[in-house]
Design an enzyme around this catalytic site. Sequence first.
Site, mmCIF file in Angstrom:
data_model
loop_
_atom_site.group_PDB
_atom_site.id
_atom_site.type_symbol
_atom_site.label_atom_id
_atom_site.label_comp_id
_atom_site.label_asym_id
_atom_site.label_seq_id
_atom_site.Cartn_x
_atom_site.Cartn_y
_atom_site.Cartn_z
ATOM 1 N N ARG A 1 1.094 -1.412 0.101
ATOM 2 C CA ARG A 1 0.475 0.181 0.020
ATOM 3 C C ARG A 1 0.798 1.086 -0.126
ATOM 4 N NH1 ARG A 1 -2.238 0.676 5.722
ATOM 5 N NH2 ARG A 1 -0.146 2.753 5.273
ATOM 6 N N HIS B 1 -3.185 4.480 4.593
ATOM 7 C CA HIS B 1 -4.533 3.874 5.129
ATOM 8 C C HIS B 1 -5.531 4.149 4.429
ATOM 9 C CE1 HIS B 1 -6.814 0.848 6.660
ATOM 10 N NE2 HIS B 1 -7.696 2.123 6.501
ATOM 11 N N TYR C 1 4.695 4.599 11.419
ATOM 12 C CA TYR C 1 4.502 3.450 11.482
ATOM 13 C C TYR C 1 5.985 2.646 10.805
ATOM 14 C CZ TYR C 1 0.900 3.059 8.580
ATOM 15 O OH TYR C 1 -0.142 3.302 7.682
HETATM 16 C C1 LIG Z 1 -14.502 -5.206 11.712
HETATM 17 C C2 LIG Z 1 -13.265 -4.129 12.056
HETATM 18 N N1 LIG Z 1 -12.925 -3.869 13.042
HETATM 19 C C3 LIG Z 1 -12.117 -3.095 12.686
HETATM 20 C C4 LIG Z 1 -12.226 -2.386 11.109
HETATM 21 C C5 LIG Z 1 -11.620 -0.675 11.274
HETATM 22 N N2 LIG Z 1 -10.323 -0.844 10.377
HETATM 23 C C6 LIG Z 1 -10.467 -0.823 9.017
HETATM 24 S S1 LIG Z 1 -9.699 -0.870 7.529
HETATM 25 C C7 LIG Z 1 -8.376 -1.711 8.929
HETATM 26 C C8 LIG Z 1 -7.204 -2.554 8.196
HETATM 27 C C9 LIG Z 1 -7.115 -3.184 7.393
HETATM 28 O O1 LIG Z 1 -6.401 -4.168 7.118
HETATM 29 P P1 LIG Z 1 -5.951 -4.943 5.655
HETATM 30 O O2 LIG Z 1 -7.328 -6.544 6.026
HETATM 31 O O3 LIG Z 1 -4.895 -5.361 5.446
HETATM 32 O O4 LIG Z 1 -6.557 -4.466 4.838
HETATM 33 P P2 LIG Z 1 -5.890 -2.863 3.851
HETATM 34 O O5 LIG Z 1 -6.720 -1.981 4.081
HETATM 35 O O6 LIG Z 1 -3.889 -2.924 4.156
HETATM 36 O O7 LIG Z 1 -6.345 -2.522 2.785
HETATM 37 C C10 LIG Z 1 -8.903 -1.493 10.160
HETATM 38 C C11 LIG Z 1 -8.336 -1.872 11.476
HETATM 39 C C12 LIG Z 1 -13.075 -2.601 10.233
HETATM 40 N N3 LIG Z 1 -13.554 -2.165 9.300
HETATM 41 N N4 LIG Z 1 -13.868 -3.603 10.705
#
Ligand SMILES: Cc1ncc(C[n+]2csc(CCOP(=O)(O)OP(=O)(O)O)c2C)c(N)n1
Lengths: 325, 325, 362, 362
Positions: C258, C262, C271
């Site tokens: 990425r 985020h 980080y």
């Molecule tokens: C059940 C849930 N917990 C927490 C979140 C908050 N949150 C949004 S994106 C994210 C990280 C997601 O990481 P990843 O699965 O690696 O996807 P990326 O954002 O890297 O595409 C979090 C913790 C959420 N959307 N849903």
Amino acid sequence: MSVMTMVQAINNALDIKLAEDNDVVVYGEDVGVVGGVFRVTEGLQKKYGVERVFDSPLAESAIVGTGVGMALSGLRPVVEMQFEGFSYPAFNQIISNVSRMHNRSRGRFRIPMVIRFPYGGGINAIEHHSESPEALYSHIPGLKVVVPSTPHDAKGLLISAIESDDPVIFMEPKRIYRAIKQEVATGKFSIPIGKANVLAEGTDVTVVAFGAMIRECQRAMVMAKEAGISVELIDLRTIYPIDKETIRNSLQKTGRLVVVAEAQRSFSVGSELIAIANEEAFLYLEAPPRRVMGFDTIIPLAQGEKYFMITPERIFYEIEKTARF
Amino acid sequence: MSVMTMVQAINNALDIKLAEDNDVVVYGEDVGVVGGVFRVTEGLQKKYGVERVFDSPLAESAIVGTGVGMALSGLRPVVEMQFEGFSYPAFNQIISNVSRMHNRSRGRFRIPMVIRFPYGGGINAIEHHSESPEALYSHIPGLKVVVPSTPHDAKGLLISAIESDDPVIFMEPKRIYRAIKQEVATGKFSIPIGKANVLAEGTDVTVVAFGAMIRECQRAMVMAKEAGISVELIDLRTIYPIDKETIRNSLQKTGRLVVVAEAQRSFSVGSELIAIANEEAFLYLEAPPRRVMGFDTIIPLAQGEKYFMITPERIFYEIEKTARF
Amino acid sequence: MIFEEFNPSEDKILRIIDNDGRVLRPDLFPEISGDTIVKAWKAMLFERVADEMAVSFQRQGRMFTYPPNKGQEAIHIAAGNVIRENDWLVPAFREVGLMLAKGVTMKEIFLYYNGNEQGSNFKNAPRVLPINVPIGTQLPHAVGIGYSIKYRKENDIVFTYIGDGGTSEGDFSEALNFAGVWQVPVVFTIQNNQYAISVPVSTQTKSINLAVKSIAFGIPGIKVDGNDFFAMYLIYQKASEHARTGKGPVLIEALTYRCGAHTTSDDPTRYRTKEEEAAWELSDPLLRLKKFMERKGIYRENEEKLREQYKKEVEKQFLDAENVAPYALEDVFNYMYVEMPDDLKKQKEEYQQFLAWKGNRK
Amino acid sequence: MIFEEFNPSEDKILRIIDNDGRVLRPDLFPEISGDTIVKAWKAMLFERVADEMAVSFQRQGRMFTYPPNKGQEAIHIAAGNVIRENDWLVPAFREVGLMLAKGVTMKEIFLYYNGNEQGSNFKNAPRVLPINVPIGTQLPHAVGIGYSIKYRKENDIVFTYIGDGGTSEGDFSEALNFAGVWQVPVVFTIQNNQYAISVPVSTQTKSINLAVKSIAFGIPGIKVDGNDFFAMYLIYQKASEHARTGKGPVLIEALTYRCGAHTTSDDPTRYRTKEEEAAWELSDPLLRLKKFMERKGIYRENEEKLREQYKKEVEKQFLDAENVAPYALEDVFNYMYVEMPDDLKKQKEEYQQFLAWKGNRK
Ligand SMILES: Cc1ncc(C[n+]2csc(CCOP(=O)(O)OP(=O)(O)O)c2C)c(N)n1
Ligand SMILES: Cc1ncc(C[n+]2csc(CCOP(=O)(O)OP(=O)(O)O)c2C)c(N)n1
Ligand SMILES: [Mg+2]
Ligand SMILES: [Mg+2]
């Protein structure tokens, strides 16, 4: 007509819908080969095949989550949570997706899905098998919540639930699964969701209840009658959307409300009914509305259940207090 | 004394408890290295080490479930759910274990655990980031549910929550995380759980609210004052156990109740407050209690939020109606 | 079989071109025309431009939030080249290029991130689900759709996505397990972009990679260089053939990065290091594909000109999104149920009365 | 290393004695005295007798329900021989023999299944958690306890249990994943007794076995013959040494068979054959161990006499449970909070008023 228990009536409703609509599928833990731990789905796999009635792996979130996918792609899944206490692993899917996909997609996807489960106490079960979580589900916008109180109602309401294009939580009072037998029409019929049923007309006190509590209320009414109190008994049938009109009409007549339900009393359907009484019929109220409900405790195991469960006597006690206020 | 936002006050409370009690550990998604998406835990990992303040894998059920294990074996976990909408994957652990382990084991195990999360609307967030699920958690016996409305309260209540031997759901009104600054004592102090706070005494209408709605109520009170209406404003601070005494005392004086909360109105804390008003002060009620709350809909995305969010004007509108009834 | 050669238990990775666009595995090079390659690169560039503009609109305060896709385009466009019109797409939220390929418009995506649910009512993409926010919950939906397809004996398939962080959620495991048992035609892709917000994969799991998790569900799994367009193209061909011919689900781990934050409210400098970011830039999927095309002599584009053209297109979509009809009170109520319950009607009316009072007051 | 030799990816299984009690792998035979073996067999017999009696008490209508353990005793008693006093036990609900080994009494177990929460207040087993009903939710608790231990630099470990069906729940995967990342001292055992109520393992997952799921979490996993006392004993020694020496968690799949019904309200004839049951009877863990002892000449017991003795003991415990003080109204309220909120006090008082009214009425 045929004499049926609620288990048979629900089985019959599923049978009718499976026969009539190829989009209906029924699945969950143990619902296939053995026909469910309460035998509600007995015989259906044999009749309709393993593709339409089947056992799933043991994972409620996925049972409900896959149902969302099936529903939005044209099927009408009827899934079973084995007990109310095991609907909670699916809570996130229910609140985050089942109830929202229609709104989230601005009506593009519909979720014609039924989540059915046995609920309530009174069967001497172990932990998590005796609860009444209707308030939790009723507070979630986008769901309908239905609770039958008789075999006849169970059949008619379940047929409506399966035919609903909105998701329905269908809570089955397990305590009266086999305890009540009743003549039920064998053909197809339905009972509308969202309409309460006035089971007895009366003039002194309005009693609102649902599910297994209806029978207890009916027993309490015998005592009330002896005491010269005329009770109007309303079976909600649907907790959401709740039938405010029927409640209002009754309260305008009686001015007194007693709510009877098994769940913990605080932040409950009982609370909502009192709020409704105030909002809809404040000027008619002649006595403080009462909740005859469980304590704000965990429902005790079998030996302690007697304190928690609502008895006819306790209902009468509150009816009398309310009538004499 | 030091001027703090709510974010700083919560950070300060955690800091004090981490410093004073080696059993306190803080974890959740992104709470360690970056100090949380709202920076509530900023700097704490550096100060207390990765064993006491740390990032967990992305799984709310396990975050809460491991907290149960830690708590019953002597730690005092303070876990974060990143947003209220992501507390639902942990719902099963919360309702089935967090709230019950003490009762299930007949007091042998205690669960001194805090589950904290930001909640509520008004920040133009995407789906699942603007909800107010307090009714869901308040209906679960065995939990305490706490909601602060100011930096000072947040600090004092969080310290009490961490010191509570019972599990506490600590809901932080994210909308005022940084919007309100206030002098807060830098040393340790606590505010008791279970006691409401009468923020303003008045004689005409009792307004009960909590969290971010307090500020909106205070703005509405300005309008009410102009209109010659004397409002008593009660900040619940704790939703369960709810302080019925304070509510009763106020209603005996005013006879009129307006409940203000962001959540969907049906089967809500608002319903409960109306039920309490009836049970505790029926004979004093001079007007139907009102709920100024969200619709029974999903809270809209940012563009539609204006309709759903409770404004001072809307509160005043209802106060006036109630006062003039 | 490709799933056997690239056994995730041995931490093998499927890669076809290197960072300089050199073909490492000519034997695996997919059948694909030069034209398709160029078009794919353009689609990737479009996604990149749209992404950069989204971030800048957000910075200008014209959009509430946005999760950048930068660096992950090869995955999306490769899938977009393989997915068919009747196939379903069940996205997480970082698959913009693929959503566009399926008929979603940037206008809709902007509308969504601008706080309007109409942005999820994909007018020309009936088989694309809305963006899914609660991590992991989308995967069971994909499995359920797979069940519908299988039940009806159709031959469509489902593409679904999750992030590296999402693999820790219970729903990930439950969904893959159901998919294995039901043998549904679902192609699962984990976009392993190394982070879940600030949390690196190493804090997320101790498994040697994410593809290997497929073993827990008895389904084929493979780790692929997600910044290698050809590797992704090949694996999507293989995986979709596998699924379409009734052989069941497949799990793909697409290794990527990425490049952006985020979301627009995140600050990655807190980080991760500049060095790490720089190292990944070397395998930028657009750059790699461009180098490949240059080597093959099929690159004749003017990137700057294309960028300008795409910018204009994206801007137009953004303006369309900005100029959508104002959000009406009705929009809050209309979609809650297929038929609106009386009580919701009443709540709306009461609110209208309040609005009337408010209007009179001024 | 044993976890390498018995690689679950190759579906290997650790087995030390065969159904006739013959030693198949003398090289792996654990160090264990004849005395210990005899005592273990007796403990297994006790569990068996207690189980049979529980079922019969239930049939007599003296107990509400009971989930039989019959056939799974080797797992429990092997663990009971390895677990230490300060180690924790986080049970599912089918580990009676191990709970007894940790100090729980049959009285308590009967009390629980007779509907009294006092049955979970294990007086002599402070480190045993109550029986856990919501499938899978116990595993994160075990991981959290493991974290406490690690945090305090103690050297206790945690034993925790789940059934084959339970491996499908999200909490199973989440807990094992956390255990891997945190490297906590937890020994996970899946009691694969072939069924989740009526649902066979083949409907539960497509993975080649359940031990292999460990790969998804980067922790060692092994499939063991759960009806082979020595195999279970050996693996518990190895696994607990592994955990106790800071090497992190281990996942054991113990292959066994639930000889009885799921609970006393279940009827297995509806979903499995007499032939299948008969086949599994041949590997009954008690029988195998007895045959082993006979071969070694260390079996000098009178089984019938022991059975009579155990029956008496169990009966006494049952009567103790039956004769416990009646469930008081206070018991409903007393344990909800460490200090009872006013409102609960009031609810209790109101109920007492009702009782008084009721008393007067008669
Ligand atoms: C059940 C849930 N917990 C927490 C979140 C908050 N949150 C949004 S994106 C994210 C990280 C997601 O990481 P990843 O699965 O690696 O996807 P990326 O954002 O890297 O595409 C979090 C913790 C959420 N959307 N849903
Ligand atoms: C979350 C949840 N869902 C459903 C149930 C109902 N239930 C009780 S035991 C059981 C089967 C468990 O099978 P398995 O994990 O193999 O353990 P076993 O009973 O074979 O020991 C089910 C479905 C439950 N207790 N918890
Ligand atoms: Mg990621
Ligand atoms: Mg089993």
